[in-house]
Motif scaffolding. Structure first.
Motif, PDB file in Angstrom:
ATOM      1  N   CYS A   1       0.844  -1.196   0.000  1.00 11.40           N
ATOM      2  CA  CYS A   1       0.000   0.000   0.000  1.00 11.40           C
ATOM      3  C   CYS A   1       0.877   1.243   0.000  1.00 11.40           C
ATOM      4  N   ILE A   2       0.422   2.278  -0.695  1.00 12.63           N
ATOM      5  CA  ILE A   2       1.194   3.516  -0.831  1.00 12.63           C
ATOM      6  C   ILE A   2       0.591   4.604   0.055  1.00 12.63           C
ATOM      7  N   ASP A   3       1.423   5.178   0.893  1.00 11.38           N
ATOM      8  CA  ASP A   3       0.980   6.207   1.841  1.00 11.38           C
ATOM      9  C   ASP A   3       0.769   7.561   1.165  1.00 11.38           C
ATOM     10  N   THR A   4      -0.257   8.279   1.617  1.00 11.42           N
ATOM     11  CA  THR A   4      -0.516   9.638   1.119  1.00 11.42           C
ATOM     12  C   THR A   4      -0.362  10.702   2.213  1.00 11.42           C
ATOM     13  N   LYS A   5      -0.191  10.286   3.457  1.00 11.45           N
ATOM     14  CA  LYS A   5      -0.168  11.234   4.570  1.00 11.45           C
ATOM     15  C   LYS A   5       1.219  11.806   4.838  1.00 11.45           C
ATOM     16  N   ASN A   6       2.220  10.955   4.811  1.00  7.63           N
ATOM     17  CA  ASN A   6       3.575  11.387   5.184  1.00  7.63           C
ATOM     18  C   ASN A   6       4.557  11.367   4.017  1.00  7.63           C
ATOM     19  N   ASN A   7       4.048  11.098   2.810  1.00  6.06           N
ATOM     20  CA  ASN A   7       4.925  11.021   1.645  1.00  6.06           C
ATOM     21  C   ASN A   7       4.427  11.946   0.536  1.00  6.06           C
ATOM     22  N   SER A   8       5.362  12.565  -0.159  1.00  5.77           N
ATOM     23  CA  SER A   8       5.020  13.557  -1.181  1.00  5.77           C
ATOM     24  C   SER A   8       4.462  12.907  -2.436  1.00  5.77           C
ATOM     25  N   LYS A   9       3.928  13.743  -3.318  1.00  6.32           N
ATOM     26  CA  LYS A   9       3.415  13.256  -4.606  1.00  6.32           C
ATOM     27  C   LYS A   9       4.524  12.574  -5.402  1.00  6.32           C
ATOM     28  N   GLU A  10       5.721  13.148  -5.344  1.00  7.64           N
ATOM     29  CA  GLU A  10       6.850  12.557  -6.065  1.00  7.64           C
ATOM     30  C   GLU A  10       7.179  11.171  -5.520  1.00  7.64           C
ATOM     31  N   GLN A  11       7.118  11.026  -4.212  1.00  5.51           N
ATOM     32  CA  GLN A  11       7.383   9.719  -3.613  1.00  5.51           C
ATOM     33  C   GLN A  11       6.279   8.718  -3.974  1.00  5.51           C
ATOM     34  N   GLN A  12       5.048   9.197  -4.023  1.00  9.14           N
ATOM     35  CA  GLN A  12       3.940   8.316  -4.404  1.00  9.14           C
ATOM     36  C   GLN A  12       4.097   7.843  -5.855  1.00  9.14           C
ATOM     37  N   GLU A  13       4.499   8.742  -6.736  1.00  8.61           N
ATOM     38  CA  GLU A  13       4.713   8.369  -8.142  1.00  8.61           C
ATOM     39  C   GLU A  13       5.878   7.383  -8.268  1.00  8.61           C
ATOM     40  N   ALA A  14       6.926   7.608  -7.487  1.00  4.71           N
ATOM     41  CA  ALA A  14       8.068   6.696  -7.513  1.00  4.71           C
ATOM     42  C   ALA A  14       7.652   5.308  -7.018  1.00  4.71           C
ATOM     43  N   ALA A  15       6.784   5.281  -6.008  1.00 10.90           N
ATOM     44  CA  ALA A  15       6.294   3.998  -5.489  1.00 10.90           C
ATOM     45  C   ALA A  15       5.479   3.264  -6.549  1.00 10.90           C
ATOM     46  N   LYS A  16       4.626   3.991  -7.262  1.00 10.36           N
ATOM     47  CA  LYS A  16       3.842   3.367  -8.333  1.00 10.36           C
ATOM     48  C   LYS A  16       4.756   2.821  -9.426  1.00 10.36           C
ATOM     49  N   THR A  17       5.848   3.530  -9.679  1.00  8.75           N
ATOM     50  CA  THR A  17       6.803   3.077 -10.686  1.00  8.75           C
ATOM     51  C   THR A  17       7.424   1.737 -10.283  1.00  8.75           C
ATOM     52  N   LEU A  18       7.737   1.572  -8.996  1.00  7.80           N
ATOM     53  CA  LEU A  18       8.281   0.302  -8.522  1.00  7.80           C
ATOM     54  C   LEU A  18       7.284  -0.834  -8.738  1.00  7.80           C
ATOM     55  N   LEU A  19       6.013  -0.593  -8.437  1.00  7.71           N
ATOM     56  CA  LEU A  19       4.988  -1.632  -8.613  1.00  7.71           C
ATOM     57  C   LEU A  19       4.849  -2.014 -10.085  1.00  7.71           C
ATOM     58  N   ASN A  20       4.836  -1.010 -10.944  1.00  6.65           N
ATOM     59  CA  ASN A  20       4.746  -1.279 -12.384  1.00  6.65           C
ATOM     60  C   ASN A  20       5.976  -2.002 -12.912  1.00  6.65           C
ATOM     61  N   TRP A  21       7.139  -1.692 -12.325  1.00  8.98           N
ATOM     62  CA  TRP A  21       8.378  -2.373 -12.703  1.00  8.98           C
ATOM     63  C   TRP A  21       8.273  -3.868 -12.425  1.00  8.98           C
ATOM     64  N   PHE A  22       7.699  -4.217 -11.287  1.00  4.64           N
ATOM     65  CA  PHE A  22       7.495  -5.628 -10.953  1.00  4.64           C
ATOM     66  C   PHE A  22       6.643  -6.333 -12.012  1.00  4.64           C
ATOM     67  N   VAL A  23       5.541  -5.696 -12.412  1.00  6.07           N
ATOM     68  CA  VAL A  23       4.545  -6.366 -13.244  1.00  6.07           C
ATOM     69  C   VAL A  23       4.887  -6.340 -14.728  1.00  6.07           C
ATOM     70  N   TYR A  24       5.447  -5.226 -15.228  1.00  5.44           N
ATOM     71  CA  TYR A  24       5.554  -5.045 -16.678  1.00  5.44           C
ATOM     72  C   TYR A  24       6.975  -5.008 -17.244  1.00  5.44           C
ATOM     73  N   ASN A  25       7.962  -4.843 -16.397  1.00  7.11           N
ATOM     74  CA  ASN A  25       9.331  -4.796 -16.889  1.00  7.11           C
ATOM     75  C   ASN A  25       9.941  -6.202 -16.806  1.00  7.11           C
ATOM     76  N   GLU A  26      10.584  -6.655 -17.863  1.00  6.87           N
ATOM     77  CA  GLU A  26      11.148  -8.013 -17.879  1.00  6.87           C
ATOM     78  C   GLU A  26      12.164  -8.200 -16.755  1.00  6.87           C
ATOM     79  N   ASN A  27      13.003  -7.198 -16.570  1.00  7.33           N
ATOM     80  CA  ASN A  27      13.978  -7.244 -15.487  1.00  7.33           C
ATOM     81  C   ASN A  27      13.281  -7.240 -14.129  1.00  7.33           C
ATOM     82  N   GLY A  28      12.225  -6.432 -14.019  1.00  3.62           N
ATOM     83  CA  GLY A  28      11.467  -6.371 -12.776  1.00  3.62           C
ATOM     84  C   GLY A  28      10.794  -7.692 -12.452  1.00  3.62           C
ATOM     85  N   GLN A  29      10.206  -8.324 -13.460  1.00  7.25           N
ATOM     86  CA  GLN A  29       9.560  -9.626 -13.256  1.00  7.25           C
ATOM     87  C   GLN A  29      10.557 -10.665 -12.760  1.00  7.25           C
ATOM     88  N   LYS A  30      11.735 -10.684 -13.378  1.00  8.80           N
ATOM     89  CA  LYS A  30      12.750 -11.668 -12.983  1.00  8.80           C
ATOM     90  C   LYS A  30      13.230 -11.419 -11.559  1.00  8.80           C
TER      91      LYS A  30
END
Length: 427
Positions: free
Chosen positions: A317-346
């Motif tokens: 889960c991604i926090d919205t209370k103590n983390n900035s918009k930039e941090q939230q976007e970076a967190a979403k990028t990590l999740l997408n890396w897991f699912v859609y990036n070949e290197n991330g999947q591995k």
């Protein structure tokens, strides 16, 4: 020149999307924190985060481990109280709703469409998705096939379909001087994994299981005379009869269980696929392991006697209370890396031995326990525990009762009465 710059910008955006399945084009460096409640993979997570930062040099990920014995709920509550919540919190499904007002709505993320059927049900509230299913895990009785066959000959795990057939094997093993099983006396294993089988197996209809829990809360269920609970405890009594630790049932540790199984000291261990890295570390040569279900009764046609528990056990889960918009976007990028990036999947699947609960992720871990779970899932022989509706203190409190029962300090009627009392007082 203007058009050339525009083309370069478009190319850069497309490149970034392809790189990680998400978009993080900030030129400023962003640090995010990741609270881990899977201590057995913390070392591997550190390596995965380094690999992620190679793909996204402007994002660094700091691991925050949860201490042994501390529940995810307690840790996250403490961090929110201090105003220092992690960017990404790995928590149990039943804790998502409690914190959802602090979490980012992830409903519009692409991966919500690729998630396996049912894995988002327990983290979706009023049509909004508040968590990313991180790990599909399963558990039951892990068997050491090499040891069993050395002792008693050919072993087909599909022949274990009743309590009677399991005990018959135990007796044969004992006759060959092989200790049949070890029960690790961990409150989370007994309180979150073993006894919860009795909730889930009340019915194959998940709606009926949830009603059963509601009736427990309302004091309308007599567990002392509940057939499923008594069946499961009959099996537990049989397991503790052949337990490696029967003379000192509360002395065992998680690490010891893995060592006993991997060193051919026991044939079975009640545990989940998350234990594989530790088993492999002890004995990397033997990969002949798998799962048999915990049998409830002596009916070979009972669906639950042929099925194991398998469900997403950890949510991000991604926090919205103590983390900035930039941090939230970076967190979403990590999740997408897991699912859609070949290197991330591995990194996710192979690096962490995770069964990814997404239809587009075609790779599976190389370990035998994960492969066993996938086989059960493909055969339609899995069921899920209603973790999402269990109180956060369920496993430590009920686990403590189960420890007393395991040690003979509480009889069955006392155990079931305490569980009923717990539910009528549960928040």
């Amino acid at each position: 020149m203007k058009y050339k710059r525009l083309l370069i910008s478009i190319f850069l955006v497309l490149f970034l999307i392809n790189l990680g399945g998400g978009l993080f084009a900030s030129s400023t460096k962003v640090k995010i924190t990741f609270m881990s409640t899977k201590g057995e993979i913390n070392q591997q997570l550190e390596e995965v985060f380094k690999n992620f930062s190679k793909d996204y040099p402007n994002i660094t990920v700091e691991l925050i481990p949860v201490g042994a014995g501390q529940s995810p709920f307690e840790k996250l509550s403490t961090m929110y109280a201090s105003g220092n919540a992690p960017t990404i919190a790995m928590i149990d499904p039943n804790d998502v709703e409690k914190f959802k007002d602090n979490f980012l709505d992830l409903s519009n993320e692409k991966w919500t469409k690729d998630a396996l059927k049912g894995v988002l049900d327990d983290v979706t509230f009023e049509g909004k998705v508040y968590a990313f299913p991180f790990a599909l895990e399963g558990y039951g009785l892990i068997y050491n096939k090499q040891l069993i066959e050395k002792a008693v000959g050919k072993f087909d795990p599909n022949t274990i379909r009743t309590r009677f057939s399991l005990e018959r094997l135990f007796k044969n093993l004992e006759a060959k001087k092989v200790t049949p099983v070890v029960i690790s006396p961990l409150d989370w294993s007994l309180g979150a994994h073993f006894i919860t089988i009795a909730y889930a197996t009340q019915s194959r209809d998940y709606g009926a299981v949830k009603k059963f829990i509601a009736d427990l809360r309302a004091g309308k269920v007599d567990l002392v005379n509940n057939k499923v609970f008594n069946d499961l405890l009959d099996t537990f009594d049989m397991l503790r009869k052949y337990n490696y630790l029967k003379d000192s049932p509360l002395a065992g540790t998680y690490e010891q269980g893995a060592q006993l199984l991997a060193q051919d000291k026991v044939a079975f261990w009640f545990m989940g696929n998350w234990a594989w890295p530790l088993i492999e570390e002890v004995n990397p040569k033997n990969r002949d392991y798998g799962f048999v279900p915990v049998p409830l009764d002596n009916n070979p046609n009972n669906f639950f006697n042929r099925s194991i528990v398998a469900l997403p056990t950890k949510m991000l889960c991604i926090d919205t209370k103590n983390n900035s918009k930039e941090q939230q976007e970076a967190a979403k990028t990590l999740l997408n890396w897991f699912v859609y990036n070949e290197n991330g999947q591995k990194n996710w699947v192979y690096g962490l031995n995770i069964i990814a609960p997404f239809s587009n992720v075609k790779i599976t871990p190389n370990d035998p326990l994960a492969k066993s779970i996938v086989e059960y899932a493909k055969a339609g022989r899995t069921f899920k525990i209603p973790y999402a509706i269990l109180p956060s203190d369920h496993w430590p409190i009920i686990g403590a009762y189960m420890q007393k029962y395991l040690a003979g300090r509480m009889d069955r009627k006392q155990l079931l009465t305490e569980i009923m009392n717990y539910w009528t007082k549960a928040k």
